[in-house]
Structures are given as C-alpha cells and as structure tokens.
Scaffold this motif. Structure first.
Motif, PDB file in Angstrom:
ATOM      1  N   ALA A 160      19.588   3.295 -12.437  1.00  0.00           N
ATOM      2  CA  ALA A 160      18.197   3.203 -11.968  1.00  0.00           C
ATOM      3  C   ALA A 160      17.586   1.840 -12.267  1.00  0.00           C
ATOM      4  N   ARG A 161      18.323   0.995 -13.004  1.00  0.00           N
ATOM      5  CA  ARG A 161      17.703  -0.252 -13.499  1.00  0.00           C
ATOM      6  C   ARG A 161      17.390  -1.251 -12.395  1.00  0.00           C
ATOM      7  N   VAL A 162      18.289  -1.381 -11.430  1.00  0.00           N
ATOM      8  CA  VAL A 162      18.059  -2.385 -10.378  1.00  0.00           C
ATOM      9  C   VAL A 162      16.772  -2.055  -9.631  1.00  0.00           C
ATOM     10  N   LEU A 163      16.681  -0.797  -9.166  1.00  0.00           N
ATOM     11  CA  LEU A 163      15.498  -0.398  -8.389  1.00  0.00           C
ATOM     12  C   LEU A 163      14.236  -0.517  -9.226  1.00  0.00           C
ATOM     13  N   LEU A 164      14.312  -0.060 -10.486  1.00  0.00           N
ATOM     14  CA  LEU A 164      13.126  -0.109 -11.340  1.00  0.00           C
ATOM     15  C   LEU A 164      12.693  -1.552 -11.586  1.00  0.00           C
ATOM     16  N   SER A 165      13.660  -2.444 -11.811  1.00  0.00           N
ATOM     17  CA  SER A 165      13.294  -3.846 -12.059  1.00  0.00           C
ATOM     18  C   SER A 165      12.643  -4.457 -10.816  1.00  0.00           C
ATOM     19  N   LEU A 166      13.136  -4.085  -9.640  1.00  0.00           N
ATOM     20  CA  LEU A 166      12.539  -4.585  -8.408  1.00  0.00           C
ATOM     21  C   LEU A 166      11.087  -4.127  -8.298  1.00  0.00           C
ATOM     22  N   LEU A 167      10.852  -2.833  -8.537  1.00  0.00           N
ATOM     23  CA  LEU A 167       9.510  -2.291  -8.379  1.00  0.00           C
ATOM     24  C   LEU A 167       8.550  -2.871  -9.420  1.00  0.00           C
ATOM     25  N   LEU A 168       9.015  -2.961 -10.666  1.00  0.00           N
ATOM     26  CA  LEU A 168       8.139  -3.459 -11.731  1.00  0.00           C
ATOM     27  C   LEU A 168       7.818  -4.943 -11.548  1.00  0.00           C
ATOM     28  N   VAL A 201       2.096  -0.031 -14.134  1.00  0.00           N
ATOM     29  CA  VAL A 201       1.764   1.032 -15.096  1.00  0.00           C
ATOM     30  C   VAL A 201       2.456   2.343 -14.718  1.00  0.00           C
ATOM     31  N   VAL A 202       2.397   2.685 -13.451  1.00  0.00           N
ATOM     32  CA  VAL A 202       2.967   3.976 -13.031  1.00  0.00           C
ATOM     33  C   VAL A 202       4.481   3.977 -13.184  1.00  0.00           C
ATOM     34  N   PHE A 203       5.144   2.960 -12.636  1.00  0.00           N
ATOM     35  CA  PHE A 203       6.608   2.986 -12.678  1.00  0.00           C
ATOM     36  C   PHE A 203       7.163   2.698 -14.067  1.00  0.00           C
ATOM     37  N   ALA A 204       6.400   2.034 -14.912  1.00  0.00           N
ATOM     38  CA  ALA A 204       6.868   1.816 -16.277  1.00  0.00           C
ATOM     39  C   ALA A 204       6.794   3.108 -17.093  1.00  0.00           C
ATOM     40  N   THR A 205       5.848   3.974 -16.756  1.00  0.00           N
ATOM     41  CA  THR A 205       5.678   5.197 -17.531  1.00  0.00           C
ATOM     42  C   THR A 205       6.290   6.411 -16.847  1.00  0.00           C
ATOM     43  N   ALA A 206       6.323   6.395 -15.520  1.00  0.00           N
ATOM     44  CA  ALA A 206       6.866   7.545 -14.782  1.00  0.00           C
ATOM     45  C   ALA A 206       7.693   7.008 -13.632  1.00  0.00           C
ATOM     46  N   ARG A 207       9.000   6.938 -13.829  1.00  0.00           N
ATOM     47  CA  ARG A 207       9.875   6.274 -12.850  1.00  0.00           C
ATOM     48  C   ARG A 207       9.792   6.840 -11.456  1.00  0.00           C
ATOM     49  N   ALA A 208       9.458   8.133 -11.353  1.00  0.00           N
ATOM     50  CA  ALA A 208       9.391   8.746 -10.021  1.00  0.00           C
ATOM     51  C   ALA A 208       7.955   8.938  -9.553  1.00  0.00           C
ATOM     52  N   GLY A 209       7.013   8.290 -10.225  1.00  0.00           N
ATOM     53  CA  GLY A 209       5.628   8.383  -9.770  1.00  0.00           C
ATOM     54  C   GLY A 209       4.825   9.430 -10.526  1.00  0.00           C
ATOM     55  N   LEU A 210       3.498   9.280 -10.438  1.00  0.00           N
ATOM     56  CA  LEU A 210       2.589  10.148 -11.184  1.00  0.00           C
ATOM     57  C   LEU A 210       2.679  11.594 -10.727  1.00  0.00           C
ATOM     58  N   ALA A 247       0.825  -1.206   0.000  1.00  0.00           N
ATOM     59  CA  ALA A 247       0.000   0.000   0.000  1.00  0.00           C
ATOM     60  C   ALA A 247       0.857   1.254   0.000  1.00  0.00           C
ATOM     61  N   ALA A 248       1.916   1.269   0.825  1.00  0.00           N
ATOM     62  CA  ALA A 248       2.795   2.447   0.883  1.00  0.00           C
ATOM     63  C   ALA A 248       3.463   2.685  -0.470  1.00  0.00           C
ATOM     64  N   LEU A 249       3.850   1.610  -1.126  1.00  0.00           N
ATOM     65  CA  LEU A 249       4.489   1.724  -2.442  1.00  0.00           C
ATOM     66  C   LEU A 249       3.498   2.274  -3.471  1.00  0.00           C
ATOM     67  N   VAL A 250       2.264   1.786  -3.429  1.00  0.00           N
ATOM     68  CA  VAL A 250       1.248   2.275  -4.366  1.00  0.00           C
ATOM     69  C   VAL A 250       0.968   3.755  -4.108  1.00  0.00           C
ATOM     70  N   VAL A 251       0.905   4.123  -2.832  1.00  0.00           N
ATOM     71  CA  VAL A 251       0.671   5.533  -2.468  1.00  0.00           C
ATOM     72  C   VAL A 251       1.743   6.424  -3.077  1.00  0.00           C
ATOM     73  N   LEU A 252       3.005   5.994  -2.941  1.00  0.00           N
ATOM     74  CA  LEU A 252       4.098   6.814  -3.484  1.00  0.00           C
ATOM     75  C   LEU A 252       4.120   6.767  -5.005  1.00  0.00           C
ATOM     76  N   ALA A 253       3.711   5.641  -5.582  1.00  0.00           N
ATOM     77  CA  ALA A 253       3.651   5.554  -7.042  1.00  0.00           C
ATOM     78  C   ALA A 253       2.660   6.588  -7.575  1.00  0.00           C
ATOM     79  N   VAL A 254       1.535   6.694  -6.889  1.00  0.00           N
ATOM     80  CA  VAL A 254       0.515   7.638  -7.325  1.00  0.00           C
ATOM     81  C   VAL A 254       0.920   9.064  -6.972  1.00  0.00           C
ATOM     82  N   GLY A 255       1.390   9.246  -5.728  1.00  0.00           N
ATOM     83  CA  GLY A 255       1.678  10.596  -5.255  1.00  0.00           C
ATOM     84  C   GLY A 255       2.957  11.188  -5.798  1.00  0.00           C
ATOM     85  N   GLY A 256       3.954  10.314  -6.075  1.00  0.00           N
ATOM     86  CA  GLY A 256       5.230  10.835  -6.577  1.00  0.00           C
ATOM     87  C   GLY A 256       6.337  10.700  -5.557  1.00  0.00           C
ATOM     88  N   LEU A 257       7.381   9.920  -5.907  1.00  0.00           N
ATOM     89  CA  LEU A 257       8.495   9.686  -4.984  1.00  0.00           C
ATOM     90  C   LEU A 257       9.196  10.990  -4.634  1.00  0.00           C
TER      91      LEU A 257
END
Lengths: 331, 287
Positions: free
Chosen positions: B91-99, A304-313, A256-266
């Motif tokens: 950034a690849r390691v962290l991104l791969s973990l998250l994805l 979806v979020v991290f694939a398109t926006a690495r630091a969150g939406l 949940a915390a990860l999803v929150v930051l994905a949406v809110g922005g790291l």
C-alpha cells in the motif's frame, strides 16, 4: 463473515441491493422545488451532483480496483468535447453524441487498464501514464484552437431552445445518471464481482491464487470507470451549455474527486454522494471565498485523512459502527 | 538548430538534477514525492523575497532558498512519510502518492495565496558569450556550469564516500544494508534533504534563464517525474542521462513544433517508456 458461495445470490437479491441508492437519491429530485426555481442554487446543486459523478467514476477505478488514474478530468473532457463536437459540428442527435463520447472515454479507460495489466504496472506507473495523457490532452486542446476553441472552449448550440436549457431539467438528468451509476455500483458489489474486486484490492496475489482473474476485473473496472467519467463530462458540457479545458482541469476535477473520496471513503457506494455534498457545502460556505487557499485546504484534507485512515473517513466510520454493532450483538 | 541543441543541453542538465532526488528516493524507499516541484518553488520564493524584499546578496538569498527547500523535504520525511512507513508494503506506493500530492496542494495553495505575484529572476551580468558560433546568455552558461559541477560532485559523493555507499547499499538491498549497520530511515532523510536541496538549486539556476513563479510547482514535478521514469527509477546515471536527452528533445521540439506540442512530445516519451520499458533506460542500476 458470510461466505459468498453460500449466499442467496440471485438477480432479485442483487437488484434489491440498489434499493438504498434509490431511497437516498429519489428525495433529491425534490431539490429544484425546494430551491424555488433559483438558477444560481440549482446550478450549485447540479455542480455537487456532477462532482459526485466524477467521484463515482474515480471510486470504481481507485476504490474498487486500486487503479490510480490521474486523468479523471481528462476522461471527462473526452466525453465533453466529443459530445459538443459531434452534436454541433457532426450533426448527431445530442443523446447519441453523449453516448459516443461515453464510449470513447470507456475505450480509453479500458486501454489504460489493459496496458497496466499487460505490463504489470503498479499504481505509480499507471498514475504516470494517465497523468501524461491528461496533460498531453490539455496541451492538444489548447493548441488545436480551430477545432476546440483553445482556452475559450466551445459553446453547445444543440441545447439552445430545448428543454435542457432549464437548469432544473439539467439537474434531474444528472441526478438520474448519478443514481444509475451508484445503483450499478451497489448491484455489482453485491455479487461475485464485488468479492473479486475486494479480494484483488486487498491482495492481488492471493486473489489470483484463489482463482480471481485479476487482469480481467481490472480491465472491466477501467472500462466502466472511464465510461462513467465520460458520461459525467458530457453531461457537464450539456448543463453548462459549453465546454472548455479549465472545466476539466486536474487541479479542479481530480483534486476535488480525490477529496470527496477521502471524506466519503474509498470503495463505499455512498462515498461520492456524501463526500460531494460535504465538499460542495463547504465550498459554498467557506472555500469559494478563499481563493488559492482553497487548494491548500483541500490538500490538507487529503493529508490528514489518508495519513489517519488509508481508505478514507467514511470507511473508518463504517468499520467503527460495524465493530460497535458486533460488540452489542455478542454482549 | 545548434542554438536549440545548446539550450537543450543547459535545460537537460537541470532536468537531470531535478529528477535525481525523486529517482533516488523511489529506489531507496519505494515512495514518490509529488511535492518535489513545490519544494523547488519554495526555494525560488524564499530567494526572491530575501533578494528583492530584504535586499540580501543574491548568492546568500539563493543559499537560503535551497536550505528552505531541503528543510521542507526533511520535515516531510519526519511527519507525513511516517504514515507511509506504517502502511503494509503493497500500500506504500499509492499512499505516498496521495499524501505527497496533498502536501503539494498545501504548499502550492499557500504560496499562491501569500505570494501571488512573486517570481524569482536572477540576472547574470555581461553580454552573450559565443559557444560553437552561437551567442549564449551568460545566465544560461552559469546555470549549466552550476548544474554540471553539482552533478559531478554528487556522483563523486555517491561513489567515493561512506555516506554515498550507504545510500547505494540501501537502494540495492535494504535488508543487507541493515545487517551491516546502515539505518535506512536516516538514509531516507538524507536523500530527501539532498533531493529537496537539488530541487531548490534547479529553481535558482532556472531563474537565471527565465522567471520562476509560484505556479511552476506542478510543472516541475511532472518534468522531474517524466525524466525519472525515462531514466529508470532508482538510477542516478539514468536520471542524469534522461535529463540531458529529454532536455535536447524538448528544445528541438520547441524549435520545430511550438510549445504546446513540445509538452506532448515529452509526455509521449514518458508514456512510451512506461509501456515499452517500465524500468527505464538504466532502471535497477543504483550507481
């Protein structure tokens, strides 16, 4: 871009940085009144704030200093169980038990960061180390039934008959804690430490060459992040009136915390609050009725979020707004 | 004690295979697939549905399950991991973990929703067989045999074929491999596919010793991760050796300390490796 050394970096300036946080959270103090004292909905609102608190702690670790701690719930559990055990069995005043639990989690956060710095561990190994701690702690909590209550957990008798029994009081206490954390985030980020953290998050080697003590900043972030998670975990035990392993589960809290930051922005100060409100409302309206599908939906959001926006939406939106404003100023 | 040791050996061979794909992928591309265990569970669910639901022969059902896990892993490479390719190297390691964590949640959530009560259990007929004076279930022996044969075949492929050489060359030096005409992207797809198939195979063989249900994904991933880290990320021999070692340690700990503390022992091994020797037992060795 403003060069930090030329900025008006005074205590007053930094404290002013907390004003947007107060402006955002103070109106939230009216929520219990709007909910007309409903225990159910006040509980939901408190749950959203607790999630924001966990996300705020995770934001310090991952968003500000790039440290992937897969022990968000576990550090919360340290705070929660310490609070309950010290208050009920140790006879400490509840507030002191909460403080000790917070310090315990802070010490663990500091230890993990220190180990990562000393051994030059990247995100993977820090993640493995903290995951090992989280899963190991869970096993110990389940195994030591006589101490922790096992899967059933323990009640917190210290709140019985006190003002904290009132859900609205619990809500306001958690709101105060979240306000403090977010304000602290803003104040720190507004100062030299904020620039150092931004630099080391972006490029640790370049930051080190520029004179930033990368290790010290990471350890400090680990300490503060751990403290926040321990505090929130302790508060969760207080508002719930009990503590149990599943309340701090990886699949419940960390996801949940990860999803929150994905949406809110790291890294953004408002991310925990915005993301928690968005996820909390989505949960109440849709996700709660989905059963196991909820996990699938949260996973899909992450992908979806991290694939398109690495630091969150939130960061994507902030950058887009910044570019639009810059174009307007120059045009 | 001998029974625990033999059980540990059986489990260890499977752990080594489970970790191998994960370890090789990290050595190859610097990414970690946290959906590895979830793919294993997919294999178990597909096999169980075909065997119990459609009445297919268990061998065919198992093969279909393994193929499904491999296909999912390849699909992961062709879709989600493209985003990792586009990211800056640091950034690849962290991104791969998250994805891949997100993918794991998607797979686990979908399986839990669609097949909440499905578990794969393969009964191998015949009574126990005595090994070193200890009666062992036939299922455990068949599982150990399949795991051992697969290990030997895999090592032979990696050392004795052109494709195996290509994989090892990319792990050792991606730039050098490109210069001699090896396509690292295709090698990564191959490694992911093989890793997925191995995870599926482990789930199927594990079902010969006990049921594998839809909730096993995270546990399998964590076990694979622990073994891969202890063995040394990128090392095939390290993964296999660490698997056997930790399998034996796990069995002995379960015999002496009970199941909860067994988990703690395994995790302490991972933590100790990360802190004292992050490269693991044989880390950096691509053979």
């Amino acid at each position: 871009m403003t060069v930090p050394l030329l900025r008006d970096d005074t205590t007053a300036t930094r404290l002013r940085a907390a004003l947007p946080v107060l402006a955002t959270t103070l109106p939230l103090a009216l929520v219990p009144l709007l909910l007309d004292g409903s225990r159910t909905f006040t509980g939901v609102a408190t749950g959203i704030l607790l999630l924001a608190g966990y996300a705020a702690g995770f934001n310090v670790l991952l968003g500000l200093s790039g440290q992937l701690f897969l022990a968000v719930g576990a550090l919360g559990a340290v705070g929660g169980y310490a609070t309950v055990l010290l208050a009920d069995r140790g006879g400490l005043p509840l507030a002191l038990a909460l403080v000790v639990g917070t310090f315990g989690a802070a010490a663990l956060g500091r230890l993990f960061s220190w180990a990562g710095v000393r051994r030059r561990l990247d995100a993977l190994f820090t993640g493995v180390l903290t995951l090992a701690f989280a899963l190991g702690l869970r096993s110990v909590l389940l195994a030591r039934r006589e101490l922790t209550g096992g899967e059933d957990g323990l009640p917190l008798a210290a709140v019985d008959g006190t003002w904290l029994d009132d859900p609205s009081a619990g809500y306001l206490v958690v709101l105060a804690a979240v306000t403090l954390v977010l304000a602290g985030h803003r104040v720190v980020v507004a100062g030299p430490a904020g620039w150092a953290l931004r630099a080391l998050r972006h490029d640790p080697e370049a930051a080190a060459l520029a004179g930033v003590d990368v290790g010290a900043h990471r350890v400090a972030a680990g300490t503060v992040g751990g403290a926040v998670l321990g505090l929130v975990g302790g508060l969760q035990a207080i508002v719930d009136g009990r503590v149990a392993p599943q309340a701090y589960d990886l699949a419940t809290v960390d996801v949940a915390a990860l999803v929150v930051l994905a949406v809110g922005g790291l890294g953004l100060w408002a991310a925990p609050l915005l993301g928690a409100v968005a996820l909390g409302l989505l949960d109440e309206l849709v996700l709660r009725n989905l059963g196991p599908l909820r996990l699938a939906v949260e996973g899909a959001v992450l992908v979806v979020v991290f694939a398109t926006a690495r630091a969150g939406l939130g960061t994507l939106v902030r950058d887009a707004v910044g570019r639009a404003l810059a174009r307007r100023r120059s045009g | 004690m001998t029974a625990a040791l033999l059980d540990g050996l059986v489990a260890g061979l499977q752990l080594g295979l489970l970790a191998l794909g994960l370890s090789l992928l990290h050595g190859l591309a610097g990414v970690l697939n946290l959906a590895h265990g979830s793919f294993a569970v997919v294999a178990a669910v597909v096999a169980a549905n075909l065997a119990d639901g459609a009445g297919a022969p268990i061998g065919l059902a198992a093969l279909a399950g393994i193929a499904a896990a491999a296909a999912l892993a390849v699909a992961l490479d062709r879709t989600v991991l493209r985003a990792v390719d586009a990211a800056p190297p640091d950034a690849r390691v962290l991104l791969s973990l998250l994805l891949t964590l997100g993918v794991a949640f998607v797979v686990d959530g979908l399986l839990g929703w669609r097949y909440p009560d499905v578990a794969l259990s393969i009964r191998v007929g015949g009574g126990p067989v005595e090994v070193l004076g200890v009666p062992m279930r036939r299922g455990a022996l068949v599982a150990a045999g399949v795991a051992a044969a697969t290990t030997v075949a895999l090592v032979a492929l990696l050392r004795g074929t052109v494709r195996g050489l290509a994989v090892r060359s990319v792990v050792q030096d991606e730039v050098g491999a490109r210069l001699v005409g090896v396509d690292p992207a295709r090698v990564r797809t191959l490694v992911l596919g093989v890793g997925g198939a191995l995870a599926g195979l482990v789930a199927v063989t594990a079902a010969m010793t006990g049921p594998v249900d839809v909730r096993a994904g995270l546990d399998l991933t964590v076990q694979a991760l622990v073994v891969a880290v202890v063995g040394g990320l990128g090392s095939v021999t390290g993964a296999l050796l660490a698997g056997v070692l930790l399998g034996v340690v796990q069995a002995l700990a379960a015999h002496l300390l009970g199941s909860y503390l067994t988990t703690v022992v395994l995790l302490l091994a991972a933590a100790a490796t990360v802190l004292l020797r992050p490269r693991g037992l044989l880390g950096g060795d691509a053979s």
